[in-house]
Design a protein around this motif. Sequence first.
Motif, PDB file in Angstrom:
ATOM      1  N   PHE A   1      -0.784  48.854  24.226  1.00 43.61           N
ATOM      2  CA  PHE A   1      -1.939  48.045  24.736  1.00 43.61           C
ATOM      3  C   PHE A   1      -3.461  48.316  24.104  1.00 43.61           C
ATOM      4  O   PHE A   1      -4.142  47.701  24.659  1.00 43.61           O
ATOM      5  N   GLY A   2      -3.526  49.473  23.601  1.00 45.68           N
ATOM      6  CA  GLY A   2      -4.955  49.423  22.659  1.00 45.68           C
ATOM      7  C   GLY A   2      -5.283  48.630  21.806  1.00 45.68           C
ATOM      8  O   GLY A   2      -6.168  47.883  22.155  1.00 45.68           O
ATOM      9  N   PRO A   3      -4.573  47.916  21.278  1.00 48.14           N
ATOM     10  CA  PRO A   3      -5.087  46.473  19.844  1.00 48.14           C
ATOM     11  C   PRO A   3      -5.367  45.561  21.268  1.00 48.14           C
ATOM     12  O   PRO A   3      -6.261  44.856  20.579  1.00 48.14           O
ATOM     13  N   LYS A   4      -4.653  45.400  22.739  1.00 50.84           N
ATOM     14  CA  LYS A   4      -4.779  44.371  23.594  1.00 50.84           C
ATOM     15  C   LYS A   4      -6.474  44.270  24.031  1.00 50.84           C
ATOM     16  O   LYS A   4      -7.247  43.106  23.548  1.00 50.84           O
ATOM     17  N   LEU A   5      -6.359  45.713  24.112  1.00 45.59           N
ATOM     18  CA  LEU A   5      -8.072  46.053  24.960  1.00 45.59           C
ATOM     19  C   LEU A   5      -8.726  45.923  23.864  1.00 45.59           C
ATOM     20  O   LEU A   5      -9.924  45.540  24.215  1.00 45.59           O
ATOM     21  N   PHE A   6      -9.042  46.414  22.915  1.00 41.85           N
ATOM     22  CA  PHE A   6      -9.755  46.394  21.971  1.00 41.85           C
ATOM     23  C   PHE A   6     -10.114  44.748  21.718  1.00 41.85           C
ATOM     24  O   PHE A   6     -11.387  44.435  21.307  1.00 41.85           O
ATOM     25  N   SER A   7      -9.272  44.020  21.182  1.00 44.40           N
ATOM     26  CA  SER A   7      -9.761  43.094  21.388  1.00 44.40           C
ATOM     27  C   SER A   7     -10.295  41.564  21.968  1.00 44.40           C
ATOM     28  O   SER A   7     -10.927  40.667  21.622  1.00 44.40           O
ATOM     29  N   TYR A   8      -9.720  41.958  23.323  1.00 41.86           N
ATOM     30  CA  TYR A   8     -10.423  41.732  24.383  1.00 41.86           C
ATOM     31  C   TYR A   8     -11.904  42.138  24.111  1.00 41.86           C
ATOM     32  O   TYR A   8     -12.938  41.089  24.591  1.00 41.86           O
ATOM     33  N   ALA A   9     -12.025  43.003  24.192  1.00 40.52           N
ATOM     34  CA  ALA A   9     -13.054  43.687  23.955  1.00 40.52           C
ATOM     35  C   ALA A   9     -14.743  43.201  23.198  1.00 40.52           C
ATOM     36  O   ALA A   9     -15.767  42.647  23.343  1.00 40.52           O
ATOM     37  N   ALA A  10     -14.096  42.865  21.985  1.00 38.76           N
ATOM     38  CA  ALA A  10     -14.865  42.128  21.059  1.00 38.76           C
ATOM     39  C   ALA A  10     -14.655  40.937  21.306  1.00 38.76           C
ATOM     40  O   ALA A  10     -16.068  40.575  21.180  1.00 38.76           O
ATOM     41  N   LYS A  11     -14.224  40.205  22.141  1.00 35.48           N
ATOM     42  CA  LYS A  11     -13.728  39.253  22.216  1.00 35.48           C
ATOM     43  C   LYS A  11     -15.165  38.560  23.325  1.00 35.48           C
ATOM     44  O   LYS A  11     -16.087  38.087  22.970  1.00 35.48           O
ATOM     45  N   LYS A  12     -15.383  39.692  24.311  1.00 35.28           N
ATOM     46  CA  LYS A  12     -16.225  39.556  25.016  1.00 35.28           C
ATOM     47  C   LYS A  12     -17.910  39.389  24.488  1.00 35.28           C
ATOM     48  O   LYS A  12     -18.397  39.266  24.759  1.00 35.28           O
ATOM     49  N   THR A  13     -17.695  40.226  23.603  1.00 33.07           N
ATOM     50  CA  THR A  13     -19.108  40.743  23.053  1.00 33.07           C
ATOM     51  C   THR A  13     -19.520  40.171  21.907  1.00 33.07           C
ATOM     52  O   THR A  13     -20.650  39.752  22.069  1.00 33.07           O
TER      53      THR A  13
END
Length: 87
Positions: free
Chosen positions: A24-36
Amino acid sequence: MVLLKTILIILLVYYLFKILLKWFGPKLFSYAAKKTQERFKEQFEQFNQENQNTVHEDGDVIIDKKPRKKSNPTKKVGEYIDFEEIE
């Protein structure tokens, strides 16, 4: 026996956390990057809308702000001290 159980539970939790982070790390990272990215885009659009009124069609810029008042240059701040080198 209790110590061995505790060590096994700690190792199990550690490896389970490691596996979950791998999945789930890459999914969480991409979600955070998208929100930013969305926040930066909103801020840029807001900044653009605020400053859109200050630029004319021919490229001239209008500044609506008043200049700041300068501090009183005659105000005495302190006393000058001259130091000499001693050999």
